[in-house]
Enzyme design. Structure first.
Site, PDB file in Angstrom:
ATOM      1  N   MET A  64      10.778  24.976   1.981  1.00  0.00           N
ATOM      2  CA  MET A  64       9.939  24.071   0.975  1.00  0.00           C
ATOM      3  C   MET A  64      10.918  23.385   0.100  1.00  0.00           C
ATOM      4  O   MET A  64      10.622  22.119   0.019  1.00  0.00           O
ATOM      5  CB  MET A  64       8.957  25.147   0.246  1.00  0.00           C
ATOM      6  CG  MET A  64       8.046  24.414  -0.496  1.00  0.00           C
ATOM      7  SD  MET A  64       7.048  25.440  -1.544  1.00  0.00           S
ATOM      8  CE  MET A  64       5.819  26.329  -0.356  1.00  0.00           C
TER       9      MET A  64
ATOM     10  N   LYS B 148       0.787  -1.165  -0.024  1.00  0.00           N
ATOM     11  CA  LYS B 148       0.107   0.207  -0.026  1.00  0.00           C
ATOM     12  C   LYS B 148       0.842   1.237  -0.128  1.00  0.00           C
ATOM     13  O   LYS B 148       2.110   1.222   0.353  1.00  0.00           O
ATOM     14  CB  LYS B 148      -1.003   0.025   1.328  1.00  0.00           C
ATOM     15  CG  LYS B 148      -0.359  -0.251   2.529  1.00  0.00           C
ATOM     16  CD  LYS B 148      -1.367  -0.333   3.732  1.00  0.00           C
ATOM     17  CE  LYS B 148      -0.795  -0.636   4.988  1.00  0.00           C
ATOM     18  NZ  LYS B 148      -1.410   0.301   5.926  1.00  0.00           N
TER      19      LYS B 148
ATOM     20  N   ARG C 143      -9.872  -1.029  15.097  1.00  0.00           N
ATOM     21  CA  ARG C 143      -9.856  -0.183  13.775  1.00  0.00           C
ATOM     22  C   ARG C 143     -11.146  -0.961  12.950  1.00  0.00           C
ATOM     23  O   ARG C 143     -12.287  -1.078  13.497  1.00  0.00           O
ATOM     24  CB  ARG C 143      -8.680  -0.292  13.102  1.00  0.00           C
ATOM     25  CG  ARG C 143      -8.260   0.864  12.428  1.00  0.00           C
ATOM     26  CD  ARG C 143      -6.774   1.341  11.956  1.00  0.00           C
ATOM     27  NE  ARG C 143      -6.247  -0.166  11.331  1.00  0.00           N
ATOM     28  CZ  ARG C 143      -5.107  -0.092  10.742  1.00  0.00           C
ATOM     29  NH1 ARG C 143      -4.009   0.756  11.009  1.00  0.00           N
ATOM     30  NH2 ARG C 143      -4.746  -1.316  10.154  1.00  0.00           N
TER      31      ARG C 143
ATOM     32  N   TYR D 277      14.859  30.419   7.961  1.00  0.00           N
ATOM     33  CA  TYR D 277      13.953  31.356   8.487  1.00  0.00           C
ATOM     34  C   TYR D 277      13.917  31.225  10.088  1.00  0.00           C
ATOM     35  O   TYR D 277      14.263  30.324  10.622  1.00  0.00           O
ATOM     36  CB  TYR D 277      12.501  30.499   7.986  1.00  0.00           C
ATOM     37  CG  TYR D 277      12.128  30.673   6.522  1.00  0.00           C
ATOM     38  CD1 TYR D 277      11.876  31.840   5.930  1.00  0.00           C
ATOM     39  CD2 TYR D 277      12.012  29.541   5.651  1.00  0.00           C
ATOM     40  CE1 TYR D 277      11.484  31.969   4.618  1.00  0.00           C
ATOM     41  CE2 TYR D 277      11.548  29.527   4.587  1.00  0.00           C
ATOM     42  CZ  TYR D 277      11.486  30.638   3.885  1.00  0.00           C
ATOM     43  OH  TYR D 277      11.048  30.851   2.525  1.00  0.00           O
TER      44      TYR D 277
HETATM   45  C1  LIG Z   1      -3.784  -4.922   8.187  1.00  0.00           C
HETATM   46  C2  LIG Z   1      -2.093  -4.766   7.710  1.00  0.00           C
HETATM   47  N1  LIG Z   1      -1.246  -5.709   7.663  1.00  0.00           N
HETATM   48  C3  LIG Z   1       0.009  -5.800   7.495  1.00  0.00           C
HETATM   49  C4  LIG Z   1       0.614  -4.468   7.619  1.00  0.00           C
HETATM   50  C5  LIG Z   1       2.134  -4.244   7.221  1.00  0.00           C
HETATM   51  O1  LIG Z   1       2.581  -3.879   8.402  1.00  0.00           O
HETATM   52  P1  LIG Z   1       4.208  -3.658   8.697  1.00  0.00           P
HETATM   53  O2  LIG Z   1       4.490  -2.714   7.569  1.00  0.00           O
HETATM   54  O3  LIG Z   1       4.465  -3.310  10.099  1.00  0.00           O
HETATM   55  O4  LIG Z   1       4.745  -5.150   8.107  1.00  0.00           O
HETATM   56  C6  LIG Z   1      -0.135  -3.421   7.634  1.00  0.00           C
HETATM   57  C7  LIG Z   1       0.391  -1.848   7.817  1.00  0.00           C
HETATM   58  O5  LIG Z   1      -0.005  -1.056   8.268  1.00  0.00           O
HETATM   59  C8  LIG Z   1      -1.710  -3.382   7.936  1.00  0.00           C
HETATM   60  O6  LIG Z   1      -2.221  -2.315   7.919  1.00  0.00           O
END
Ligand SMILES: Cc1ncc(COP(=O)(O)O)c(C=O)c1O
Length: 369
Positions: free
Chosen positions: A309, A35, A133, A261
């Site tokens: 920036m 992701k 969550r 700055y």
């Molecule tokens: C549901 C879920 N699984 C696995 C992972 C992977 O986590 P990591 O990068 O700590 O291995 C994440 C990352 O946020 C996650 O949200």
């Protein structure tokens, strides 16, 4: 080029994958978490390489990311960790993308959409065992799963949960989550009358709990080379992303000279100040003002003054010999010196994940090989 650029060594990724493949429990698959543009590394090339290295599963947060994975890996299995919408179901069916379902209403909505689209959607059940969550609470799995399993247009193939902590000082936190997960998959499998694909651990869980490998593990940060800072950990991987830029100007300034700055830094002696093309707009966090370091000609030098920036300033001291155009390593290695994202994260009061995912996608990436 005077702005920052990234180089990503896919050979290192392959080596990291190989380490996990050979060290995980027999029968445990890797579900690589890609992701957020593969944690800033670029989703397409990373997925292509990992698929070539035999990674069977990829996990993403959002449906759009799953489409990108499908383009890069036509044969892979893809799991969406977040809840997809009913509108996305026809495309999920067409592209064979597996969503997670997070509660009974979500399951019903996806089931209805699958029926309307004339297909059967494979799904994984997400159980909230303590992260607070997304997902079914343990009790809800028992209550709600029966009807979901009977929904003709959903086919439950897996069950998963996510650890909120792997805390070595308070192991009961993760143990409690694991007990809830076990209760949930046992109940779910009994209701289903068959084995489901079970997956529980992300990187830190993988490092400390080999007995929780199950059918798949979901490493993210570990395959990008982080989350292994204790040599006693089960897996040692190496970072693959380096960020560099160029020295744009060097000048000699007197003692007491204000930098940046609001003059948050003043030179303490006559020294050389170097200006480097990188700033918070590139994802070089502003909280690294007066706290970051960079590597120039093999030497570590402090980031001084506020990050602006597009530029940062370094105090080189009076003697370092360098000139405009020199490479400056912001994340990576040169000579004996290394500056990795976890170190920068500690300096910035954050974590390697944020350092990596903050890097602006516009920054050009080159891939080795
Ligand atoms: C549901 C879920 N699984 C696995 C992972 C992977 O986590 P990591 O990068 O700590 O291995 C994440 C990352 O946020 C996650 O949200």
């Amino acid at each position: 080029m005077q702005s920052p650029s990234l180089s990503i060594d896919l050979n290192v990724l392959s080596a990291n994958i190989q380490k996990l493949k050979s060290g995980l429990s027999p029968g445990t698959a890797i579900m690589f978490v890609v992701k957020s543009d593969a944690y800033g590394h670029g989703i397409g090339p990373v997925v292509q390489q990992a698929a070539r290295d035999g990674v069977p599963w990829f996990a993403v947060a959002y449906f759009e990311e799953a489409i990108e994975v499908r383009q890069a890996a036509p044969e892979a299995e893809i799991l969406v960790l977040g809840p997809i919408t009913p509108e996305e179901v026809p495309e999920a069916l067409r592209l064979q993308i597996t969503p997670t379902v997070v509660d009974v209403e979500h399951a019903n909505a996806l089931g209805k959409a699958a029926r309307q689209a004339g297909g059967t959607l494979n799904v994984h059940i997400k159980v909230d065992t303590g992260m607070g969550r997304m997902g079914f609470l343990e009790g809800a799995v028992m209550e709600d799963l029966g009807p979901i399993l009977k929904t003709g247009h959903l086919h439950v193939t897996g069950i998963c949960s996510h650890l909120a902590a792997v805390d070595l000082k308070r192991p009961w936190l993760q143990e409690k989550q694991h007990t809830r997960f076990r209760n949930a998959f046992q109940a779910a499998e009994e209701l289903a009358g068959r084995r489901l694909m079970r997956h529980f651990c992300s990187s830190r869980g993988i490092q400390y709990y080999p007995e929780w490998d199950y059918d798949a593990v979901r490493p993210g940060i570990l395959l990008y080379g982080y989350g292994c800072n204790d040599p006693r950990m089960r897996f040692q991987t190496q970072p693959l992303l380096q960020m560099k830029s160029r020295l744009m100007q060097v000048k000699r300034v007197p003692e007491g000279y204000p930098i940046g700055y609001y003059s948050s830094y003043r030179t303490t002696r006559e020294t050389q100040i170097a200006v480097v093309g990188a700033g918070y707009a590139d994802g070089y966090l502003r909280s690294l003002s007066n706290r970051g370091e960079a590597i120039l000609r093999g030497q570590r030098v402090p980031v001084v003054g506020r990050i602006s920036m597009n530029w940062i300033t370094l105090d080189l001291g009076p003697d370092l010999e360098c000139e405009a155009g020199d490479d400056v390593i912001l994340i990576g290695k040169q000579g004996e010196e290394t500056i990795w994202a976890d170190w920068l994260g500690r300096r910035a009061g954050t974590i390697a994940y944020e350092i990596l995912t903050a890097i602006h996608p516009r920054i050009p990436r080159s891939y080795v090989p």
